[in-house]
Write an enzyme that holds these catalytic residues in place. Sequence first.
Site, short mmCIF file in Angstrom:
data_model
loop_
_atom_site.label_atom_id
_atom_site.label_comp_id
_atom_site.label_asym_id
_atom_site.label_seq_id
_atom_site.Cartn_x
_atom_site.Cartn_y
_atom_site.Cartn_z
N ALA A 195 1.14 -1.12 0.22
CA ALA A 195 0.34 -0.08 -0.19
C ALA A 195 1.18 1.23 -0.17
O ALA A 195 0.07 2.07 0.16
CB ALA A 195 -0.96 -0.13 1.08
N ALA A 196 2.36 1.20 -0.13
CA ALA A 196 3.23 2.10 0.11
C ALA A 196 2.71 3.07 -0.76
O ALA A 196 2.71 4.56 -1.58
CB ALA A 196 4.51 1.98 -0.57
N GLY A 197 2.45 2.53 -1.98
CA GLY A 197 2.01 3.37 -3.98
C GLY A 197 0.58 3.66 -3.69
O GLY A 197 0.22 4.80 -4.33
N ASP A 198 -0.08 3.13 -3.39
CA ASP A 198 -1.89 3.07 -2.99
C ASP A 198 -1.51 4.76 -2.19
O ASP A 198 -2.34 6.03 -2.12
CB ASP A 198 -1.95 2.64 -1.89
CG ASP A 198 -2.17 0.97 -3.34
OD1 ASP A 198 -2.48 1.25 -4.54
OD2 ASP A 198 -2.98 0.30 -2.65
P1 ADP Z 1 5.01 -0.09 -5.52
O1 ADP Z 1 3.94 0.02 -3.79
O2 ADP Z 1 3.31 0.75 -6.11
O3 ADP Z 1 5.04 -0.71 -6.26
P2 ADP Z 1 6.94 2.19 -4.33
O4 ADP Z 1 7.76 0.88 -4.35
O5 ADP Z 1 7.80 2.73 -6.11
O6 ADP Z 1 5.45 2.16 -5.54
O7 ADP Z 1 6.68 2.99 -4.18
C1 ADP Z 1 5.36 4.67 -3.65
C2 ADP Z 1 6.76 4.82 -2.55
O8 ADP Z 1 6.40 4.96 -1.50
C3 ADP Z 1 8.17 5.71 -2.92
O9 ADP Z 1 7.40 6.39 -4.29
C4 ADP Z 1 7.80 6.14 -1.81
O10 ADP Z 1 7.78 8.01 -1.38
C5 ADP Z 1 7.47 5.21 -0.86
N1 ADP Z 1 8.55 3.98 -0.33
C6 ADP Z 1 8.71 2.16 -0.79
N2 ADP Z 1 9.49 1.72 -0.61
C7 ADP Z 1 10.17 2.78 0.59
C8 ADP Z 1 11.23 2.24 0.93
N3 ADP Z 1 11.78 1.18 1.64
N4 ADP Z 1 11.67 3.80 1.70
C9 ADP Z 1 10.64 4.47 1.63
N5 ADP Z 1 9.89 4.57 0.72
C10 ADP Z 1 9.58 4.54 -0.07
#
Ligand code: ADP
Length: 326
Positions: free
Chosen positions: A269-272
């Site tokens: 859910a980071a991307g969400d």
């Molecule tokens: P998804 O979850 O859709 O695959 P990402 O992996 O690119 O997308 O993550 C989305 C956003 O979450 C990133 O742009 C970043 O801001 C944050 N994020 C993801 N992983 C990390 C991490 N290990 N540390 C800090 N921020 C993170």
Amino acid sequence: MTASQKTITIIGSLNTDLVTHTPRVPTGGETLTATSFSTGGGGKGANQAVACARLSRPRGSVSSDIAVKMVGGVGADEFGPPHIEAMKKDGIDTSGIRVVWGQTTGVAVILVETGSGENRILLNPGANYTLQPEDFLTSESLGTPKPDLIIMQLEIPLETVLQILKTAKQAGVNVLLNPAPAVRLPDEAYEAITHLILNETEAAILSGRSVEEVEADGFEWQGLAIEFLKKGVRNVVITLGAKGAYYATEERSGYVMAEKVEKVVDTTAAGDTFVGAYAVSIARKGGQEQIDDIVKFSCRAAGRTVERQGAQSAIPWADEVTGMAA
Ligand code: ADP
Ligand code: NA
């Protein structure tokens, strides 16, 4: 809804995550005892609706300058109605979610291998696939009054997403597309996308590149983003995991670093969360001039989510993220 309120409408998936943890995954014919089991609200549509709702108000507050509406389908089973109730508690307008008899709620059966940290996921879309193109032929079908922003992903039928893009373009409604899971899109789809937010893998697939190529050290995102801009997208944001995000519009482009996180617990859910934070900021400020600040805020919000276990349960409220108050 009050006169000054902005509306964000999410048209997309609602799933229930069924999560088991195991030291190793079973092989064919084998039964293993899991070390734990939990259920939780998921689905990219529902997650992004929760992110919009929480990031537009402090925890515990019921009122907000942003109205968040979810449009989708669940089954009349043990999963769908509780998911709707949970979303209502977050202040989401759930009147656009239909409960479909004879259908199951979308479920993601997730096996987390605790040794390797690897997830194996089987997704059954169920009622999410009942959203049909015919449901979205008119401008009124997008909601009245017109929403300020529509958010979509690709966990409902692709033909439905393409029809909504067409209708939204005719109605002059801005659309944010998060094309996940990724498939190649027809050229005309891009003309209807105001904001395209995608991760590295999705950017590779949509642009016809290999994942190895875009993940190579020193890959230049600018060229790829320009291809989307040329097709008619107004704002492109590529999220780069722990490396942050890259954004590009006609006028400006740049990299934003990820939030420094003490311990990465679960990136689900980071991307969400990123999409929700971005959407709330866009609904409030609108302009491309602030895109750098908006992407920074979105990275900070997503940083909170990776510090916590789970999907919807990990998404922060506005008061947990610094900057960009109402
Ligand atoms: P998804 O979850 O859709 O695959 P990402 O992996 O690119 O997308 O993550 C989305 C956003 O979450 C990133 O742009 C970043 O801001 C944050 N994020 C993801 N992983 C990390 C991490 N290990 N540390 C800090 N921020 C993170
Ligand atoms: Na998480």
